[in-house]
Design a protein around this motif. Sequence first.
Motif, short mmCIF file in Angstrom:
data_model
loop_
_atom_site.label_atom_id
_atom_site.label_comp_id
_atom_site.label_asym_id
_atom_site.label_seq_id
_atom_site.Cartn_x
_atom_site.Cartn_y
_atom_site.Cartn_z
N MET A 47 -5.34 -8.82 11.83
CA MET A 47 -4.23 -8.84 10.88
C MET A 47 -4.35 -7.63 9.98
O MET A 47 -5.31 -7.52 9.22
N PRO A 49 -4.07 -5.34 6.88
CA PRO A 49 -4.03 -5.74 5.46
C PRO A 49 -2.77 -5.26 4.76
O PRO A 49 -2.50 -5.69 3.64
N HIS A 50 -1.99 -4.40 5.41
CA HIS A 50 -0.78 -3.87 4.79
C HIS A 50 0.36 -4.87 4.89
O HIS A 50 0.76 -5.45 3.90
N ARG A 51 0.78 -5.15 6.10
CA ARG A 51 1.93 -6.04 6.29
C ARG A 51 1.65 -7.16 7.29
O ARG A 51 2.56 -7.80 7.78
N PHE A 52 0.36 -7.33 7.61
CA PHE A 52 -0.10 -8.51 8.34
C PHE A 52 0.31 -8.54 9.81
O PHE A 52 0.37 -9.61 10.43
N ALA A 53 0.56 -7.40 10.39
CA ALA A 53 0.83 -7.36 11.83
C ALA A 53 -0.47 -7.56 12.60
O ALA A 53 -1.55 -7.20 12.12
#
Lengths: 359, 359, 359
Positions: A47, A49-53
Amino acid sequence: MTFLRNAWYAAAWSSELADGTLARTFLDEPVVLFRGEDGKAVALADMCPHRFAPLSLGRIGGDTIRCPYHGLVFDKMGACVHNPHGRGVRPSSLSVRSYPVLERDSVLWIWMGDAALAGATPPPSFAFLDKDGWATIRGMLGVGANYELVTDNLMDLSHAEFLHPFIAPEGSAAGIRYRAEQDDDRVAAIHDMPDQPNTPLFELLLGKTVTRIDGYANTYWEAPANMRLETCATAIEPADGGRAEMLQAHLLTPETETSTHYFWAISRDLCLDDQELEAMLRFGIDAAFRNEDEPMIQAVQGRMRGRPLMDMSPALLPMDEAAVRARRILARRIAEEQKARAVEARDEGQPAAHACAAE
Amino acid sequence: MTFLRNAWYAAAWSSELADGTLARTFLDEPVVLFRGEDGKAVALADMCPHRFAPLSLGRIGGDTIRCPYHGLVFDKMGACVHNPHGRGVRPSSLSVRSYPVLERDSVLWIWMGDAALAGATPPPSFAFLDKDGWATIRGMLGVGANYELVTDNLMDLSHAEFLHPFIAPEGSAAGIRYRAEQDDDRVAAIHDMPDQPNTPLFELLLGKTVTRIDGYANTYWEAPANMRLETCATAIEPADGGRAEMLQAHLLTPETETSTHYFWAISRDLCLDDQELEAMLRFGIDAAFRNEDEPMIQAVQGRMRGRPLMDMSPALLPMDEAAVRARRILARRIAEEQKARAVEARDEGQPAAHACAAE
Amino acid sequence: MTFLRNAWYAAAWSSELADGTLARTFLDEPVVLFRGEDGKAVALADMCPHRFAPLSLGRIGGDTIRCPYHGLVFDKMGACVHNPHGRGVRPSSLSVRSYPVLERDSVLWIWMGDAALAGATPPPSFAFLDKDGWATIRGMLGVGANYELVTDNLMDLSHAEFLHPFIAPEGSAAGIRYRAEQDDDRVAAIHDMPDQPNTPLFELLLGKTVTRIDGYANTYWEAPANMRLETCATAIEPADGGRAEMLQAHLLTPETETSTHYFWAISRDLCLDDQELEAMLRFGIDAAFRNEDEPMIQAVQGRMRGRPLMDMSPALLPMDEAAVRARRILARRIAEEQKARAVEARDEGQPAAHACAAE
């Protein structure tokens, strides 16, 4: 439910991880596995840490993995080493958790707890899996049930007569001399089976001329759910009919509270090059786990409807002793770990829950 | 949601239960049904008390059933009569709940409450289902909705014009003279339909030469959700066109809060041997329930999103009276039963919830 | 989660609503849309107040809709105008909520809040969608994720390099000069892209002879989630290679907390009659949203497991500024609306929750 975190869990067979990413959930945490340039396995939280992709949908580049959504690049330790946007700023929060990984006995082991503690504890040894003079069949299975129900299954093999005709013939349960043994936090379920009819499984190894055997099947458990199962048949009719031993690994890793990665392997030191035997063994054993154990364990979980086993007051029998001991040890170990975390969190002036999340 | 427990529920048509096991959930409890050597039906909790495997996956042996997982054997009363392991110990906790079962009018009835009370209450009579001179079509349907929504459907037949063109032609709703009747805890929904055009359904029985009829369709309900529906058409154009009566059973048994076993049967005393008519009736009626009622009731439940009907303040109309009375009687009966259980539990020095679970 | 209620949401493209009913859920409320005799769209709660059947399964008759279950007839304002049963009584509670609807720029807009406030606020203007000299491609997509995650996607177009090879070539993210602008409650995400290689998308419009372009792609957002996206490419190699502009509408309407109706349209003022180009544009753009954005946004939502984005402490980057501003404005607007409702409810002597339900 709480899992034991400071422990080695089987993440994959070594052969499962080649060029690409392997996305797998352990202890309810999504993890991405890949190999760096030196071939060593890497495990990161799956995941960004920026936008959880999910990083596992991204691209591997040497020792790094690139997020599929906005292209942030992370190294093997989870540090962001490239931001392709604007001036390329990389705030310190731009990193993902990395998990200690060890490869041993052709098993990829992952440590889901405090990384600082991983070095002090070796993963359990299953040296027979790669031993010269032995041939090993490996398999894997997703079980739609909690891992402790699978442990229960493996710590009481008396079910074989009722579930597995290939492994144990009608009437064999009555011939089992069962006892539980405990050595510190290890538990063994000893199944002695003297003077029994041969079984379809051991007929494959000893031949059909062997009609009676002395057998045993002993499961050696250690927390959280890694088991060595030693099975053996020695011919007694005829007395010179030989002896066949199979050493097995049964490694259970919780995917979620209600599903389990089940890695199994069976090693033998005879008939090593018999391809037909190998195919029959592989098929017969995989079928037993996949078509007989798994549906039953899943049905049991269905009936339990999320209630903890012990809260349902099961009518325990003598042959449940080893499984119950294993459950108690695991429960104690988890409680101890939770307590240690709470103390640590308090000493750091943080609420315990926060400490968990920060891990 | 709470169900009425001290009541007979339809568990199956007699013909559904032959040699094997029948696994069915009633009132959210999994039950296994099978026949003993004398042919009498047995109902046990479908969960072994040892490790919670479904007994319905096991093997019937005369008057016993064997657990599929570890081979414990239970008799018709649920007592464990054989433990194939070790010394064969059978702790007193090794038994499963058995449910009173009665077979009558080709219905298998099950009592889900206190077994001691079952004898004092006979199941409702549907003698016409097996009566000489009558022919009966039986069907069964899983409805994806709460059983009270199905009761509502059957206690207000004015929906037929809008849902069932085979049963009620356009404009027929306006011709219904509706009234609710109550006799103690029984409720009837009386639908008089004088001087109406004949319907496709009754044309099958009276012929197309009959163009106008006096009709009625009266639903007689008793708790929890067993209904007798009397339908009749008497020719008035021509006046000597005959009379056709159909007596129906509509037996609803909650599977869960949100799903229902719907047993239906329709008996007629004319055209008994007309196979073509029989096939058309069976097809037409099954289609009405399966393709017209069921999807609508399920859609209603979808819109309700788990909220109790009365909490949603439905805009009730006169034709809802019988259904509302039935709902009120059932709610009162359930409340009375809950109160009696609580008193009983208190007298036994146990918390009420415990008493429920122990049942 | 709470939605902004006093706002216009895109309910459908005008062309989607023809003769029949259109059932769609907005803000977790089921709505039925149909056109009256004058062609004007009508929106009613898709649930009969009598027994909660979906009106969308019913029959349209001129300016009315008939409930499919018991035949109650409702007019365009939601009043019950016919009860086909008994004496035809119509209690005052027999009405369904109607929603203000406006049709403009070929969009059907619906107002999900207090109808009295709808007149004071026009829906946002997307005049280019129907403008002379422009050709528009319209599409629609169900997104399995919360609408704010889709807003995030559209307010930071730097993801195009990583997700959309058709739209942005490798290396293009580094060439974006990004800034956020805010004008009252409107937010713009400005992406200047000077002196870039041409893209496959703009090659369709400018031809492959144009190798370098000055580009921009600017998203103009207003609450709740309606966006205008202006994209443009001006040839710089060769300098006389022309200029291609595409104006886009991206209208997001929450279906539920975890799913979104995504209406998109792209208008161009060149190559209007080129059918092949039209087909390629339609295919390429639909594929980008459907096969590249949607699965990624859904995967992100999967990783978030129901947690609000900001509670997860995302590592925000400069290019997140516009999206974060939009989120903050929306959160403030929702909070203001909730507060106003609470005050109103108090002044009316009702609990706030009741006021919501009564809406």
